[in-house]
Motif scaffolding. Sequence first.
Motif, mmCIF file in Angstrom:
data_model
loop_
_atom_site.group_PDB
_atom_site.id
_atom_site.type_symbol
_atom_site.label_atom_id
_atom_site.label_comp_id
_atom_site.label_asym_id
_atom_site.label_seq_id
_atom_site.Cartn_x
_atom_site.Cartn_y
_atom_site.Cartn_z
ATOM 1 N N THR A 1 -23.253 -35.835 -56.299
ATOM 2 C CA THR A 1 -23.407 -34.935 -57.418
ATOM 3 C C THR A 1 -23.300 -33.537 -56.840
ATOM 4 O OG1 THR A 1 -25.806 -34.721 -57.690
ATOM 5 C CG2 THR A 1 -24.642 -36.262 -59.127
ATOM 6 N N TYR A 2 -23.839 -33.270 -55.842
ATOM 7 C CA TYR A 2 -23.530 -31.897 -55.103
ATOM 8 C C TYR A 2 -21.936 -31.741 -54.614
ATOM 9 C CZ TYR A 2 -28.429 -30.833 -55.003
ATOM 10 O OH TYR A 2 -29.696 -30.366 -55.000
ATOM 11 N N PHE B 1 -20.065 -30.983 -57.852
ATOM 12 C CA PHE B 1 -20.146 -29.670 -58.163
ATOM 13 C C PHE B 1 -19.225 -28.960 -57.126
ATOM 14 C CE2 PHE B 1 -24.004 -30.583 -60.239
ATOM 15 C CZ PHE B 1 -23.782 -29.922 -61.672
ATOM 16 N N LEU C 1 -18.595 -30.346 -65.217
ATOM 17 C CA LEU C 1 -19.881 -29.984 -64.595
ATOM 18 C C LEU C 1 -21.155 -29.683 -65.403
ATOM 19 C CD1 LEU C 1 -18.407 -26.851 -62.293
ATOM 20 C CD2 LEU C 1 -18.922 -29.251 -61.828
ATOM 21 N N CYS C 2 -20.905 -29.218 -66.908
ATOM 22 C CA CYS C 2 -22.221 -29.283 -67.500
ATOM 23 C C CYS C 2 -22.621 -30.725 -67.841
ATOM 24 C CB CYS C 2 -21.616 -28.757 -69.127
ATOM 25 S SG CYS C 2 -21.519 -26.881 -68.839
ATOM 26 N N ALA D 1 -24.710 -31.254 -64.938
ATOM 27 C CA ALA D 1 -26.044 -30.838 -64.666
ATOM 28 C C ALA D 1 -26.925 -31.482 -65.608
ATOM 29 C CB ALA D 1 -25.534 -29.340 -65.206
ATOM 30 N N ARG E 1 -28.219 -34.458 -63.652
ATOM 31 C CA ARG E 1 -29.431 -34.191 -62.627
ATOM 32 C C ARG E 1 -30.602 -33.852 -63.395
ATOM 33 N NH1 ARG E 1 -29.618 -34.735 -57.913
ATOM 34 N NH2 ARG E 1 -30.349 -32.891 -57.419
#
Length: 64
Positions: A5-6, A9, A47-48, A51, A54
């Motif tokens: 996930t990083y 991003f 990206l939302c 987020a 996560r």
Amino acid sequence: MKYVTYLIFIIGIALIVVNALQLDFSNMFDGDSLTALICIVAILCGLCLFAIFRMSKSIDEKTK
């Protein structure tokens, strides 16, 4: 999963920068500039979603 996930991003932010460089502010809704604007909005939506994903994973880990 955390590193993936990083990485997503970082790739998303890089794509936003690349598309922002293609914007023509005098003709925002014409040609390549419109395509870049649509891509920026789509990447921000993605990206939302990541987020939210996560946050849900961190809540899941805290409840277990």
